[in-house]
Design a protein around this motif. Sequence first.
Motif, PDB file in Angstrom:
ATOM      1  N   ILE A   1      83.444  11.369 -18.195  1.00 12.33           N
ATOM      2  CA  ILE A   1      83.107  10.694 -16.261  1.00 12.33           C
ATOM      3  C   ILE A   1      83.369  12.370 -15.741  1.00 12.33           C
ATOM      4  O   ILE A   1      83.067  13.173 -15.950  1.00 12.33           O
ATOM      5  CB  ILE A   1      84.423  10.423 -16.172  1.00 12.33           C
ATOM      6  N   THR A   2      82.203  12.275 -14.843  1.00 10.73           N
ATOM      7  CA  THR A   2      81.912  13.060 -13.899  1.00 10.73           C
ATOM      8  C   THR A   2      81.137  12.610 -12.237  1.00 10.73           C
ATOM      9  O   THR A   2      81.390  11.175 -12.561  1.00 10.73           O
ATOM     10  CB  THR A   2      79.917  14.090 -14.600  1.00 10.73           C
ATOM     11  N   ARG A   3      81.548  12.579 -11.455  1.00 12.83           N
ATOM     12  CA  ARG A   3      80.835  12.761 -10.064  1.00 12.83           C
ATOM     13  C   ARG A   3      79.818  12.064  -9.372  1.00 12.83           C
ATOM     14  O   ARG A   3      79.095  12.901  -9.615  1.00 12.83           O
ATOM     15  CB  ARG A   3      81.655  12.939  -8.826  1.00 12.83           C
ATOM     16  N   LYS A   4      79.158  11.454  -8.719  1.00 11.58           N
ATOM     17  CA  LYS A   4      78.065  10.828  -8.741  1.00 11.58           C
ATOM     18  C   LYS A   4      77.217  11.630  -7.735  1.00 11.58           C
ATOM     19  O   LYS A   4      76.357  12.533  -7.736  1.00 11.58           O
ATOM     20  CB  LYS A   4      77.211   9.212  -8.457  1.00 11.58           C
ATOM     21  N   ASP A   5      78.318  11.857  -7.326  1.00  9.26           N
ATOM     22  CA  ASP A   5      77.824  13.210  -4.851  1.00  9.26           C
ATOM     23  C   ASP A   5      78.471  14.377  -5.858  1.00  9.26           C
ATOM     24  O   ASP A   5      78.777  14.913  -4.652  1.00  9.26           O
ATOM     25  CB  ASP A   5      79.160  12.259  -4.213  1.00  9.26           C
ATOM     26  N   LYS A   6      77.928  14.737  -6.834  1.00 11.72           N
ATOM     27  CA  LYS A   6      78.298  16.493  -7.485  1.00 11.72           C
ATOM     28  C   LYS A   6      77.273  17.285  -8.123  1.00 11.72           C
ATOM     29  O   LYS A   6      76.812  16.312  -8.857  1.00 11.72           O
ATOM     30  CB  LYS A   6      80.156  16.228  -8.266  1.00 11.72           C
ATOM     31  N   ASN A   7      76.817  18.198  -7.425  1.00 12.86           N
ATOM     32  CA  ASN A   7      75.841  18.629  -8.250  1.00 12.86           C
ATOM     33  C   ASN A   7      76.870  19.421  -9.390  1.00 12.86           C
ATOM     34  O   ASN A   7      77.250  20.317  -9.428  1.00 12.86           O
ATOM     35  CB  ASN A   7      75.451  19.688  -6.928  1.00 12.86           C
ATOM     36  N   LEU A   8      76.198  19.239 -10.591  1.00 13.43           N
ATOM     37  CA  LEU A   8      76.386  19.450 -11.807  1.00 13.43           C
ATOM     38  C   LEU A   8      75.758  20.546 -12.669  1.00 13.43           C
ATOM     39  O   LEU A   8      74.054  20.626 -12.348  1.00 13.43           O
ATOM     40  CB  LEU A   8      76.442  18.562 -13.150  1.00 13.43           C
ATOM     41  N   SER A   9      76.279  21.605 -12.711  1.00  2.00           N
ATOM     42  CA  SER A   9      75.485  22.821 -13.520  1.00  2.00           C
ATOM     43  C   SER A   9      75.207  22.427 -15.171  1.00  2.00           C
ATOM     44  O   SER A   9      74.973  22.093 -15.017  1.00  2.00           O
ATOM     45  CB  SER A   9      76.706  24.033 -13.556  1.00  2.00           C
ATOM     46  N   THR A  10      74.392  23.496 -15.006  1.00  2.00           N
ATOM     47  CA  THR A  10      73.133  23.642 -16.337  1.00  2.00           C
ATOM     48  C   THR A  10      74.097  22.920 -17.839  1.00  2.00           C
ATOM     49  O   THR A  10      74.157  22.583 -18.357  1.00  2.00           O
ATOM     50  CB  THR A  10      72.850  24.679 -16.526  1.00  2.00           C
TER      51      THR A  10
END
Length: 286
Positions: A265-274
């Motif tokens: 699970i990750t947040r859609k509004d967070k910029n995820l790292s490579t």
Amino acid sequence: MVDIRLLKTFCVVARLENITQAAELLKFTQPTVSAQIRTLEEHFGVQLFERIGKKLYITEAGKYLIDPSEKILEIYGETVTNMNCFSEVQYTRIGISSNYINSLLSPALLQLQTSGNAGKVNVEICLNSSSVLNGLNNNQYDIGIVHDFISEKYLNTVMIHSEELVWVGHKKLMKDKECPQIDEYPVINFRQGCTFRILCDELLQKRGLNSTFEYSDFDSVKNAMREGLGIALLPRSVVENLNKEINTFHIFNELSQLEITLFAITRKDKNLSTTVNTLVKRLQEN
């Protein structure tokens, strides 16, 4: 707000008491250094240097400014160094809902490390999936790995693994029985509230059985089973890995017909790292 470069120029001029020498050291032109000193004087509304003949003298206001300027430059230098550490090393924070997840997470992290893409990683084992979600919402984690499906509009929920749960016990507990049955042995169960406990209780209720031992985490249940304390409901991959070490664990023929499924699970509004995006792909592949 004073430009940090003006304070650096001021300190060099104050130390050398010579604008020409300061310009050479700073690799500026003499007019540039003079203009920077004038800008600083206009900012504070005081004269910092006096020129008498060909000699430059620092004023009382200038003498006072030396100490705080040097402290500011020192703090700024330390800050730049520390901030560079963050830019050089990618930091990834992972929250997981069970020790069991480590058996899948570690190989994926090893692949990232081998390819040079892991950076610095912090893994925190939480009480349950809800704790992981709370950490994700409070920005404690960049990614959560849970064994419950969590559906929220602001989340990206991706299935990464699913496998069968099997009843298993140490062979010394079986005492060479040809067809041992699960209702003949003590049951080692998980703490109340976790997904493994819910699934195990579902099977026990069908057989009219109860737990004999309860442990607060996955590894404790696994280790108690290894010691021959009783039988446990565990993912098949965990049991197969144990049998690779020493083939002393018996998987019961009675199938549980239950599976444990893991989700990232990750947040859609967070910029995820490579690193995070690659980790999800590696987990799905494994």
